[in-house]
Write a protein that holds these residues in place. Structure first.
Motif: not given
Length: 147
Positions: A49-55, A85-90
């Motif tokens: 489970v992955v969450t967006d923690e901001g920043g 999957k999240y590289s480049g966006r985070y």
């Protein structure tokens, strides 16, 4: 081996979720706001489970591999999937875990480095003592991997 996003009824994998976070009300704190992935290799072998923690930070809040399939690379495969999957966006992915000889070295082998500690997290937030690898967990250790 395929990894897919699970939409709806995330609690059908509660037994797997409880392997990584053994108190259901703690899982309830992040499950609805998180994105859940399951790894299938002739059956569901693992979840995260992955969450967006901001920043620019995402967090793997829960990752577990079915007991009969641990040590076969499924956990690392999920971490690498999330990183890709999240590289480049985070900018980074982080994990929080107990300071255990069983888990911290696994994350370090996956490219994570220690970031910070939340003292007393386990003793203050769980209704029973949590042990991992024979160690009583007290503090939450955060590790981070740059994306």
């Amino acid at each position: 081996m395929t990894v897919t996003e699970l939409k709806g009824n995330k609690k059908r994998y509660l037994n797997l979720l409880l392997l990584a976070d053994e108190q259901e009300d703690m899982i309830d704190r992040y499950l609805d706001r998180g994105t859940m992935y399951v790894l299938d290799d002739g059956g569901v072998r693992a979840e995260c489970v992955v969450t967006d923690e901001g920043g620019g930070i995402i967090e793997i809040k829960n990752i577990a591999v079915s007991p009969g399939y641990q040590g076969r690379g499924y956990g690392r495969a999920l971490i690498d999937f999330v990183a890709g999957k999240y590289s480049g966006r985070y900018s980074a992915v982080q994990v929080g875990t107990g300071d255990s000889p069983a888990t911290v070295p696994f994350y370090e082998k996956c490219g994570f480095v220690r970031s910070h500690v939340i003292p007393g997290f386990f003793t203050e937030n769980y209704d029973h003592p949590i042990y991992d690898g024979g160690v009583l967990l007290r503090d939450m250790v955060y590790l981070r991997r740059m994306l």
